[in-house]
Design an enzyme around this catalytic site. Structure first.
Site, mmCIF file in Angstrom:
data_model
loop_
_atom_site.group_PDB
_atom_site.id
_atom_site.type_symbol
_atom_site.label_atom_id
_atom_site.label_comp_id
_atom_site.label_asym_id
_atom_site.label_seq_id
_atom_site.Cartn_x
_atom_site.Cartn_y
_atom_site.Cartn_z
ATOM 1 N N ASP A 89 0.859 -1.198 0.000
ATOM 2 C CA ASP A 89 0.000 0.000 0.000
ATOM 3 C C ASP A 89 0.883 1.232 0.000
ATOM 4 O OD1 ASP A 89 -2.365 -1.710 1.986
ATOM 5 O OD2 ASP A 89 -2.699 -0.895 -0.020
ATOM 6 N N GLY B 247 -6.360 4.694 3.019
ATOM 7 C CA GLY B 247 -5.441 5.426 3.890
ATOM 8 C C GLY B 247 -5.057 4.645 5.123
ATOM 9 N N GLY C 263 -5.583 0.803 7.606
ATOM 10 C CA GLY C 263 -6.134 -0.525 7.805
ATOM 11 C C GLY C 263 -7.137 -0.500 8.945
ATOM 12 N N ASP D 252 -10.688 -4.623 -1.521
ATOM 13 C CA ASP D 252 -9.669 -4.249 -0.544
ATOM 14 C C ASP D 252 -10.293 -3.305 0.487
ATOM 15 O OD1 ASP D 252 -6.429 -2.557 -0.904
ATOM 16 O OD2 ASP D 252 -7.481 -3.368 0.829
ATOM 17 N N GLY D 253 -10.282 -3.777 1.748
ATOM 18 C CA GLY D 253 -10.760 -2.914 2.825
ATOM 19 C C GLY D 253 -11.812 -3.619 3.669
ATOM 20 N N GLY D 254 -11.435 -3.979 4.879
ATOM 21 C CA GLY D 254 -12.398 -4.617 5.794
ATOM 22 C C GLY D 254 -12.754 -6.035 5.406
ATOM 23 N N GLY E 112 -5.781 -7.057 5.344
ATOM 24 C CA GLY E 112 -4.667 -6.606 6.186
ATOM 25 C C GLY E 112 -4.906 -7.054 7.615
#
Ligand code: DX5
Length: 220
Positions: A36, A143, A145, A176-178, A198
């Protein structure tokens, strides 16, 4: 179903042990590593540059993808390819000339993906899909995790899946994300097959391998 790919974001890793984290991730059976890259302008956080990625390049044979959350991707394309990234992901919102930027990544010898922030509609990329190897639907605002999955993105994941399927070449649908055991099934049923995670991997109580296996089984 296309095969599921589990891609860790190394954002939550202990940066003083980055090489070891990459080795552990390889042992845990991940498919690629996502870096990232954040410049503190496109997103309110600052992470790693090409030199950090190049230093990790020598400890693994896993593929590296650079998720470029930066305001001027064009000036860094060659640097991230030289650092050992086989796939560069460009934010549609980060360049005025997206078609040209995507073409430049391919000319530099890398595969190319486009990322869409939550508010950016699929139509922003419908004229460049022929250039794409991957579409990344952000399911958090980029921006940081550890943020909550934005489930309203599932309709956009489905639109990306339909758009990609209207082309004969292989285009990965990445989210990507959560992404965790409680959100992966929704993302996959909407059409995602490449799963970036992540915190759900790094914070899993049973360790990385168990976390990767769990995500793979739920997505299966
Ligand atoms: C956020 C990054 C994501 C993030 C994912 O800007 O692009 O890759 O690290 O982290 P989790 O899986 O914790 O949401």
């Amino acid at each position: 179903k296309q095969n599921i790919l589990v891609i860790p974001s190394v954002l939550p890793a202990d940066f003083s042990q980055l090489g070891n984290a990459v080795v552990e991730l390889e042992k845990a059976g991940v498919d690629r590593i996502q870096w990232d890259v954040m410049d503190g302008v496109f997103v309110p956080n600052l992470t790693f540059g090409p030199d950090t990625i190049a230093s990790a390049r020598k400890v693994t044979t896993l593929g590296f993808e650079a998720h470029l959350m930066i305001v001027d991707p064009d000036q860094y394309i060659e640097k991230y390819v030289a650092a050992g990234c086989e796939l560069l992901i460009i934010h549609a919102e980060s360049t005025r000339h997206l078609h040209r930027t995507l073409g430049r990544v391919r000319q530099a010898g890398a595969k190319v993906g486009v990322a869409l922030n939550p508010a950016t509609p699929i139509c922003a990329i419908e004229n460049v899909v022929d250039l794409l190897d991957l579409i990344l639907i952000m399911t958090v605002n980029p921006g940081f995790g550890g943020q909550a999955y934005i489930s309203t993105m599932e309709s956009k994941i489905s639109s990306a899946y339909e758009l990609a399927n209207s082309f004969s070449h292989e285009i990965e649908i990445e989210v990507d994300g959560g992404i965790s055991s409680s959100t992966v099934e929704g993302a996959v049923s909407a059409g995602a097959r490449t799963l970036v995670a992540g915190s759900s991997l790094f914070k899993h109580p049973d360790g990385l391998e168990a976390a990767v296996t769990e995500i793979r089984n739920l997505a299966g």
